[in-house]
Design a protein around this motif. Structure first.
Motif, PDB file in Angstrom:
ATOM      1  N   THR A 257       0.831  -1.204   0.000  1.00  0.00           N
ATOM      2  CA  THR A 257       0.000   0.000   0.000  1.00  0.00           C
ATOM      3  C   THR A 257       0.862   1.248   0.000  1.00  0.00           C
ATOM      4  OG1 THR A 257      -0.141  -0.048   2.401  1.00  0.00           O
ATOM      5  CG2 THR A 257      -1.926  -1.108   1.178  1.00  0.00           C
ATOM      6  N   ASN A 258       0.392   2.233  -0.692  1.00  0.00           N
ATOM      7  CA  ASN A 258       1.060   3.519  -0.761  1.00  0.00           C
ATOM      8  C   ASN A 258       0.297   4.488   0.149  1.00  0.00           C
ATOM      9  OD1 ASN A 258       2.428   5.801  -1.413  1.00  0.00           O
ATOM     10  ND2 ASN A 258       1.801   5.865  -3.552  1.00  0.00           N
ATOM     11  N   PRO A 259       0.874   4.883   1.277  1.00  0.00           N
ATOM     12  CA  PRO A 259       0.139   5.757   2.198  1.00  0.00           C
ATOM     13  C   PRO A 259      -0.050   7.175   1.665  1.00  0.00           C
ATOM     14  CG  PRO A 259       2.353   5.379   2.996  1.00  0.00           C
ATOM     15  CD  PRO A 259       2.183   4.518   1.776  1.00  0.00           C
ATOM     16  N   ASP A 260       0.506   7.485   0.487  1.00  0.00           N
ATOM     17  CA  ASP A 260       0.374   8.836  -0.039  1.00  0.00           C
ATOM     18  C   ASP A 260      -0.969   9.072  -0.723  1.00  0.00           C
ATOM     19  OD1 ASP A 260       2.910   9.254   0.847  1.00  0.00           O
ATOM     20  OD2 ASP A 260       3.847   8.971  -1.107  1.00  0.00           O
ATOM     21  N   ASN A 261      -1.632   8.016  -1.169  1.00  0.00           N
ATOM     22  CA  ASN A 261      -2.889   8.238  -1.870  1.00  0.00           C
ATOM     23  C   ASN A 261      -4.083   7.985  -0.939  1.00  0.00           C
ATOM     24  OD1 ASN A 261      -3.112   5.478  -1.726  1.00  0.00           O
ATOM     25  ND2 ASN A 261      -2.815   5.119  -3.896  1.00  0.00           N
ATOM     26  N   TRP A 262      -5.258   8.328  -1.425  1.00  0.00           N
ATOM     27  CA  TRP A 262      -6.483   8.238  -0.631  1.00  0.00           C
ATOM     28  C   TRP A 262      -6.752   6.816  -0.160  1.00  0.00           C
ATOM     29  CZ3 TRP A 262     -10.935   5.529  -2.045  1.00  0.00           C
ATOM     30  CH2 TRP A 262     -12.045   5.740  -1.229  1.00  0.00           C
TER      31      TRP A 262
ATOM     32  N   GLY B 227      -4.666   4.235   0.112  1.00  0.00           N
ATOM     33  CA  GLY B 227      -3.641   3.764   1.043  1.00  0.00           C
ATOM     34  C   GLY B 227      -3.873   4.271   2.455  1.00  0.00           C
ATOM     35  N   ARG B 228      -4.242   5.548   2.575  1.00  0.00           N
ATOM     36  CA  ARG B 228      -4.540   6.111   3.894  1.00  0.00           C
ATOM     37  C   ARG B 228      -5.774   5.470   4.498  1.00  0.00           C
ATOM     38  NH1 ARG B 228      -3.323  10.837   1.056  1.00  0.00           N
ATOM     39  NH2 ARG B 228      -5.541  11.359   0.957  1.00  0.00           N
TER      40      ARG B 228
END
Length: 159
Positions: free
Chosen positions: A116-121, A123-124
């Motif tokens: 997961t990429n925590p930078d996008n919606w 991911g958060r």
């Protein structure tokens, strides 16, 4: 007796394969279905269900109304100017809603495998909510994007 059931299963399997081929051909030739298939998580089956079961999307005044028609928005318990949102209503068009949630889960599984990429919606959202809650939220977002794409006659664009 078992042979009878096996023959029925074989005949139904052949019919299902024919229908899948027809649906895939239609999703390649029909511009409306092709446009819907550009949304991540929406395939030929979901696009065909939207084309078959949903009314003309221009009848909805905005994307939230389309998502509410599908049953993808929370119940409101608001009064006195204070907004209180509850759980998902699950009222509305069940077939399309289920297909959108399944498509959203496939997107989430793909993202979780990649990391997961925590930078996008998304991911958060996955960092703080269970996967199924995130899938329903993503399905809501997909429904709103589908409405906007159809009304504006545009293909899917990433942010």
């Amino acid at each position: 007796m078992a042979r009878f059931y096996l023959e029925q299963i074989a005949a139904l399997t052949i019919r299902i394969d024919e229908l899948v081929q027809q649906l895939q051909l239609a999703s390649r030739t029909d511009s409306f279905l092709r446009r819907l298939c550009t949304v991540p998580g929406v395939g030929p089956v979901t696009a065909g269900a939207i084309a078959a079961f949903a009314p003309d999307l221009r009848t909805f005044s905005n994307g939230r109304n389309f998502a509410a028609w599908l049953g993808l928005v929370p119940k409101q318990h608001s009064s006195g100017g204070k907004t209180r949102l509850g759980g998902m209503s699950r009222m509305g068009q069940e077939d399309i809603r289920k297909l959108l949630i399944v498509g959203a889960m496939s997107c989430i599984r793909w993202i979780c495998r990649r990391g997961t990429n925590p930078d996008n919606w998304l991911g958060r959202l996955l960092a703080r909510k269970p996967r199924m809650v995130a899938a329903v939220a993503l399905a809501n977002k997909m429904a709103r994007a589908i409405w906007a794409m159809v009304v504006k006659q545009q293909d899917y664009r990433t942010a």
